[in-house]
Design a protein around this motif. Sequence first.
Motif, short mmCIF file in Angstrom:
data_model
loop_
_atom_site.label_atom_id
_atom_site.label_comp_id
_atom_site.label_asym_id
_atom_site.label_seq_id
_atom_site.Cartn_x
_atom_site.Cartn_y
_atom_site.Cartn_z
N LYS A 1 0.82 -1.21 0.00
CA LYS A 1 0.00 0.00 0.00
C LYS A 1 0.85 1.26 0.00
O LYS A 1 0.48 2.28 -0.59
N ARG B 1 -4.58 -2.94 -6.91
CA ARG B 1 -5.75 -2.69 -7.76
C ARG B 1 -6.09 -3.91 -8.63
O ARG B 1 -7.25 -4.06 -9.04
N ARG C 1 -9.06 -6.12 -7.80
CA ARG C 1 -10.45 -5.72 -8.04
C ARG C 1 -11.12 -6.63 -9.06
O ARG C 1 -12.34 -6.66 -9.17
#
Length: 469
Positions: A247, A257, A260
């Motif tokens: 992060k 990401r 997702r």
Amino acid sequence: MQTAPDPKRWFALALLCLAAFMIILDASIVLVAVPSIERDLSFSAGGVQWVPSGYALMFGGLLLLGGRVSDLLGRRRVFIAGLLLFGGSSLLCGFAWTGDALVFARGLQGIAAAVLAPSALSIVMNTFPDGAERNKALGIWGAVSGVGGTAGSLVGGPVTDGLGWQWIFFINVPVCLLVAVLAPAVLTDSRGPRRRGFDIAGALTVTAALIVLVYAVIEAPGSSAGRTALLAIVSAALFALFVLVEKRSNAPLVPLRIFRSRALVGGNLITIAFGLGAFGLNFIYTQYAQLALGASAVKYGLMSAVLAATAVVGSIVGQNLVTRFGVRPVAAVSLVLTGIGATVMSRVAVDSGYFELAFWGLSIFGAGLGAGCVAGSIAALSEVAGDDAGVASGLQNACFQIGGAVGIAVLSAVAVANTAGSSPTALTSGFRVAFAACWAFVAVGLVGTSLQLTRSADRPLEPAPSTSH
């Protein structure tokens, strides 16, 4: 406007698949040689597990870094460098003079495979355009990986008994040299986006987390519950630290990401499940055949040939079924087939005839494994953008390898915990429970199939009008 496809793309795919087959085969071929290695190098029963697991851990733990390195430095360049390191470490394995030396050399092999495998797969993804051709190429790739994961026992038996266990490593050297010589003329080079840094902290934390996890599982049968729980907590803390590092990193090892994508997450869970089952069941069957039935390495290889053969058939059929029906139904049916095959195996006995149970159990398991590996590979990579090709392929390969290391450790622990004595009958009792435990791996994969809910994962993966087969 799309550029014309590379006229050498199918020859390039064949070359890349040869390298992929070699590194996946190397993870499984050693299983049949474990008794010989243990005897020649004076390993303890627990220590010898690190010969297959050490390779798988370094391979899987550093694949994510290997994928990013290939994106940044050039995929063909990294691929060739990985080939040379793999060939050199294979020589070192063959000449290993102690158990520690072999475990160290196997770790180097794992590091080489960690840069070799994702660079090869990302070249595949950048060589073939989106749509039918890419799905076909990924299907072939998945089939080769699935067959490589099951064919080790078939190849390893004759090599171990005929030439010695050292030659299961020496045979890699000419393959590495051949592919390295042909690669510059056949493969196109490509890079990902320019980003500085390689996220060493992320690579170290995730690899450490995996090593501690597998160590905890391997040592669990002989350790106290408190010590095992402590190791599990340490592993979980390292995984949490890895997420925190990702992060905060400007150049993360794994861009969070990408998670997702439900197709990617689900596809990798499916891949983990088949890695758990493929390596775990194969390891237990090796022990059952050689320790309980007293089969030689060659006889064991012949007995397990049906697993590799049905995996080949399953992968071919699976690629076509995924194209027609989508990932979810093919993956679900494949997982259930492996569970049924493991259930048949759980009924074996010391006096079981081969064609009474083992042949049919291995046949059913192999068919599910072949088709499921194809489905998992396509699902995990079908929605990946070209810029993330290296890291996504590294993640998918890591899931299979780490699944294999954990599968061996888990089923071995289950077998040991349910074995009272060292007679063939006592050993078989533990092996039966271990075979049945494969249903836990099926459950992991079914969770992955439930995530295949996006439009691209639910429908056929190529438009029907463009299909020519």
